[in-house]
Structure formats: structure tokens, C-alpha cells
Design an enzyme around this catalytic site. Sequence first.
Site, PDB file in Angstrom:
ATOM      1  N   ARG A  23     -14.146 -13.899   4.536  1.00  0.00           N
ATOM      2  CA  ARG A  23     -13.706 -13.538   5.009  1.00  0.00           C
ATOM      3  C   ARG A  23     -15.234 -12.766   5.692  1.00  0.00           C
ATOM      4  O   ARG A  23     -16.042 -12.076   4.681  1.00  0.00           O
ATOM      5  CB  ARG A  23     -13.227 -12.213   4.677  1.00  0.00           C
ATOM      6  CG  ARG A  23     -11.244 -13.058   4.576  1.00  0.00           C
ATOM      7  CD  ARG A  23     -10.616 -12.023   3.810  1.00  0.00           C
ATOM      8  NE  ARG A  23      -9.454 -12.493   4.075  1.00  0.00           N
ATOM      9  CZ  ARG A  23      -8.001 -12.093   4.002  1.00  0.00           C
ATOM     10  NH1 ARG A  23      -7.866 -11.367   5.176  1.00  0.00           N
ATOM     11  NH2 ARG A  23      -6.960 -13.197   4.483  1.00  0.00           N
ATOM     12  N   SER A 138      14.089 -10.098  -1.397  1.00  0.00           N
ATOM     13  CA  SER A 138      13.249 -10.169  -0.378  1.00  0.00           C
ATOM     14  C   SER A 138      13.332 -10.934   0.331  1.00  0.00           C
ATOM     15  O   SER A 138      12.891 -12.118   0.092  1.00  0.00           O
ATOM     16  CB  SER A 138      11.926  -9.515  -1.692  1.00  0.00           C
ATOM     17  OG  SER A 138      10.508  -9.871  -0.422  1.00  0.00           O
ATOM     18  N   HIS A 218       4.658  -2.169  12.258  1.00  0.00           N
ATOM     19  CA  HIS A 218       4.184  -2.956  13.645  1.00  0.00           C
ATOM     20  C   HIS A 218       5.912  -2.705  15.050  1.00  0.00           C
ATOM     21  O   HIS A 218       5.170  -3.331  15.892  1.00  0.00           O
ATOM     22  CB  HIS A 218       4.324  -4.358  13.459  1.00  0.00           C
ATOM     23  CG  HIS A 218       3.416  -4.445  12.615  1.00  0.00           C
ATOM     24  ND1 HIS A 218       1.831  -4.849  12.392  1.00  0.00           N
ATOM     25  CD2 HIS A 218       2.878  -4.600  11.312  1.00  0.00           C
ATOM     26  CE1 HIS A 218       0.962  -4.945  11.802  1.00  0.00           C
ATOM     27  NE2 HIS A 218       2.101  -5.477  10.680  1.00  0.00           N
ATOM     28  N   THR A 246       4.288   3.553   9.324  1.00  0.00           N
ATOM     29  CA  THR A 246       2.403   3.772   8.927  1.00  0.00           C
ATOM     30  C   THR A 246       2.207   4.710   9.681  1.00  0.00           C
ATOM     31  O   THR A 246       2.530   4.944  11.335  1.00  0.00           O
ATOM     32  CB  THR A 246       1.460   2.452   9.445  1.00  0.00           C
ATOM     33  OG1 THR A 246      -0.229   2.622   9.245  1.00  0.00           O
ATOM     34  CG2 THR A 246       1.267   1.370  10.673  1.00  0.00           C
ATOM     35  N   LYS A 249      -1.765   2.062  13.337  1.00  0.00           N
ATOM     36  CA  LYS A 249      -1.115   1.101  13.888  1.00  0.00           C
ATOM     37  C   LYS A 249      -1.170   2.043  15.122  1.00  0.00           C
ATOM     38  O   LYS A 249      -2.011   2.621  15.768  1.00  0.00           O
ATOM     39  CB  LYS A 249      -0.312   0.313  13.619  1.00  0.00           C
ATOM     40  CG  LYS A 249      -0.853  -0.645  12.401  1.00  0.00           C
ATOM     41  CD  LYS A 249       0.388  -1.319  11.901  1.00  0.00           C
ATOM     42  CE  LYS A 249      -0.797  -2.591  11.138  1.00  0.00           C
ATOM     43  NZ  LYS A 249      -0.600  -2.012   9.725  1.00  0.00           N
ATOM     44  N   THR A 279      -4.983  11.877  -3.745  1.00  0.00           N
ATOM     45  CA  THR A 279      -5.328  13.107  -3.268  1.00  0.00           C
ATOM     46  C   THR A 279      -4.584  12.586  -2.092  1.00  0.00           C
ATOM     47  O   THR A 279      -4.622  11.405  -1.119  1.00  0.00           O
ATOM     48  CB  THR A 279      -7.118  12.663  -3.039  1.00  0.00           C
ATOM     49  OG1 THR A 279      -7.709  13.005  -4.076  1.00  0.00           O
ATOM     50  CG2 THR A 279      -7.289  14.229  -2.253  1.00  0.00           C
ATOM     51  N   THR A 364      -3.429 -14.424   4.308  1.00  0.00           N
ATOM     52  CA  THR A 364      -2.323 -13.531   4.880  1.00  0.00           C
ATOM     53  C   THR A 364      -1.372 -14.114   5.665  1.00  0.00           C
ATOM     54  O   THR A 364      -0.052 -13.973   6.166  1.00  0.00           O
ATOM     55  CB  THR A 364      -3.486 -12.976   6.128  1.00  0.00           C
ATOM     56  OG1 THR A 364      -4.533 -11.989   5.799  1.00  0.00           O
ATOM     57  CG2 THR A 364      -2.702 -12.330   7.297  1.00  0.00           C
TER      58      THR A 364
END
Length: 415
Positions: A23, A138, A218, A246, A249, A279, A364
Site C-alpha cells: 500500500r 457473523s 456506509h 460512524t 463517512k 481519551t 480488504t
Amino acid sequence: MSVDYDKFLDEALGSLHAEGRYRVFTDLARRAGQFPRAWDHSTVTPREITVWCSNDYLGMGQNADVLGAMKGAIDTMGAGAGGTRNISGTHHVIVDLEKELADLHNKEAALAFTSGYISNEATISTLGKLLPDCLILSDELNHASMIEGVRQSGCSKRIWRHNDLVHLESLLREAGNDRAKLIIFESIYSMDGDIAPIREICDLAEKYNALTYLDEVHAVGMYGPRGGGIADRDRLMERIDIIEGTLAKAFGIMGGYISAKANLIDAIRSFAPGFIFTTSLPPAIAAGALASVRHLKTANDLRAAHQDRAASLKARLRAANLPVLLTETHIVPLMVGDPVLCKAASDRLLNTHNIYIQPINYPTVPRGTERLRITPTPLHTDAMLNELVEAVAEVWSTLGISREYTLPPTAAIAQ
């Protein structure tokens, strides 16, 4: 004889290079107020490029209200959070943010984390430890953060074939109604752009007395009348026990969260090491996220424009005979099927056409399914769409990449 540490590290890195999946990070500077334009600092002289793979799906990272909220928080509360949530880090803005997120998903409470990865890993692993003899079921295409949560839980797991309700029911039936069970899945799978059968999964969960955990990362901000995700769009939020999302995004900031009943949120708050010993999100980050969530609860015009851009791009790529997966979501996967060619295509788009799309390789996605994952936004113009399609067509012809691609029937990362 001493251990040659450098040798082992160099061999590991060498294997990535040999497979064509090492990468390379592109040094970018986004241009405030001009998204999706950015400066590429990877070259000797910085150049202007167009970004086509950002997770800032709606451009909210450039929204004036969001930027104003962040600046105001710094002016009034300073830069840092000051500690963990237990040690002075529960500032007023993050409390308001959690109330807003709970309201977004029609839940009693919510809990903010530093990332979506942490919210998945910490919640799933902690629940697996708190529920006696828990079995986690899952979906085979679940995100790495969910897989890691299962691993860290130490409890039993069963992997069900992607979106296969018959297989899921057979595993639930085998486990029996009396055993604690947690079904974990995503609403939108971000690499193939497909959607889970949420209603039917909820039916099975109720039939076999299982908890449901839905990853909406997403989808939040982009689907549903208030941006609550696919479950919001399909009016199913009340049937999901835990909704995870999230802030990094569609909401354009950073952080992750879960929403659920108050006692479940309290249990994760009280027992999850990934929450307890981290934190808190700083006031400026929380303030930006809060402004973004509030804004997107009523921004149906922005959601409609986003869907229009994605549909238009898919149609143009198909008309140019390019191997795009015709998904039902905003995800636009352009299939390559080879890691070396995928990286070469990305490099040529950047170096020849000033278009940035990061290659997506293993781990990925499974080997043989390498791709360029394009994410159009409402801020990509028709001229930009035409420019992209023309550039991709040139790259495919120059590199001799096949325009025919069929996704393998079972393409999953091992869990």
C-alpha cells in the site's frame, strides 16, 4: 546466534511487494470549500487533482455549519478532551452528541467512540463476554472490525453465507432458543454495494430469541427520511437491538458510536476496555459531528442528489462498456481482478489524468476481486463525471484490462 529482526520485517514487506499489494499512501491536502478538489503533495511540485474515492460521501467535511461549530468549540472549550470519559473527558458537547445519535436511531441511549472500528470491536467483544455461553453468528462479508470483535470475545462463532437466510436459520435452529445468540451484519456492504435483508433477519432473530447488531456505517446520513440508514429507510430501527455507525463517512468528521437500550449502553460503557481506557473525542470533533448529524436529519435534497450522481456514473460507465457492478447503492465498484493491474490503473489515473482513486486489494477484498471503488458525491459535476469515464476508458485500453468481469460466487475473507 542473535535474531535478525530486520530480516523478518524486510521479508514480510517484500512479500507484499511481490504480490503487488503493497500500500502506497498519497499525500493529499483537501481544499476547503472546493471539494472534491485537492492538492497532491506526493510529487516534487504539488498538483491539483480530483478525489473520487473519499468516504466523505456528502462533502460534510466542508460544510460551513460544521466548520463553524468546530471553530466555536475550540474558541470556547479549547483543543483537547482532557482525558478519558471517566477522567474529565465527558465534556458537554459529547453528551449532546450522544443524545442526538440516540434520537437519530430512535433508541434510549448512544455511546460515542474514537472510531467505527473501535465501536465494533469493543461492543461485540464485550457483549460476547457478558452474555453466558454466547454464540455469535457473523455474515461472511462482515468488516474486519466486526471479525476482530468476535475473536476478542472468546466465545463460539458460526459464519453464515453472505445474506443467506436459509443458512442463517439452520444455524439458529441448531443453537436452540435457550442459548444466548448475537447476529451481527451490515446494512450496506461497502465493497460490493449490496444490502442485507434486514427485515427477514429480524424475523429470524425474534423466532429464535437472538439479539441483532447492525453496522450502518456506509448508510447513516445517506438513507432514510432522517439519515438513520437503511433500517431508517425501511422503518426497521425499532426491531434492531444495536445500531452501530460512524461519524467519519457521511457525517464528514471522525469517530464511531452505538445506539441501543439504556442498560446495554451502560453495560458497554462500564465494561468495554476500548471505551474505558481511551481519551474522549475532543470538543471540536464532537461539535462538528453534532452539527453534521443535526444538519443531515433534514437534508433530503442532499441525499437525493447523492443518489443521482451515483446512478448517473454507473450508467455512464456501463455505456462505455466498463466492468462496473450495478449496485443498488451509492457504491460504484469498477472491477479489475488483479492486484498489479489494479495498482497500475490507479497510478495511471493519478499521473496521467489527475484523478485519484485508491486501489482496493487483499485483505480488504478477497484475492481475484481487486477493484477501484468509486464514491461519487453531490459535489461531483457532470463535467467531472464525463472526465472520469473518458480517463478510465483510456486507462483500460492502454493497460489491456479486461472489460468483462464476473464476481466469484463465494468471495469472502476468512474469519
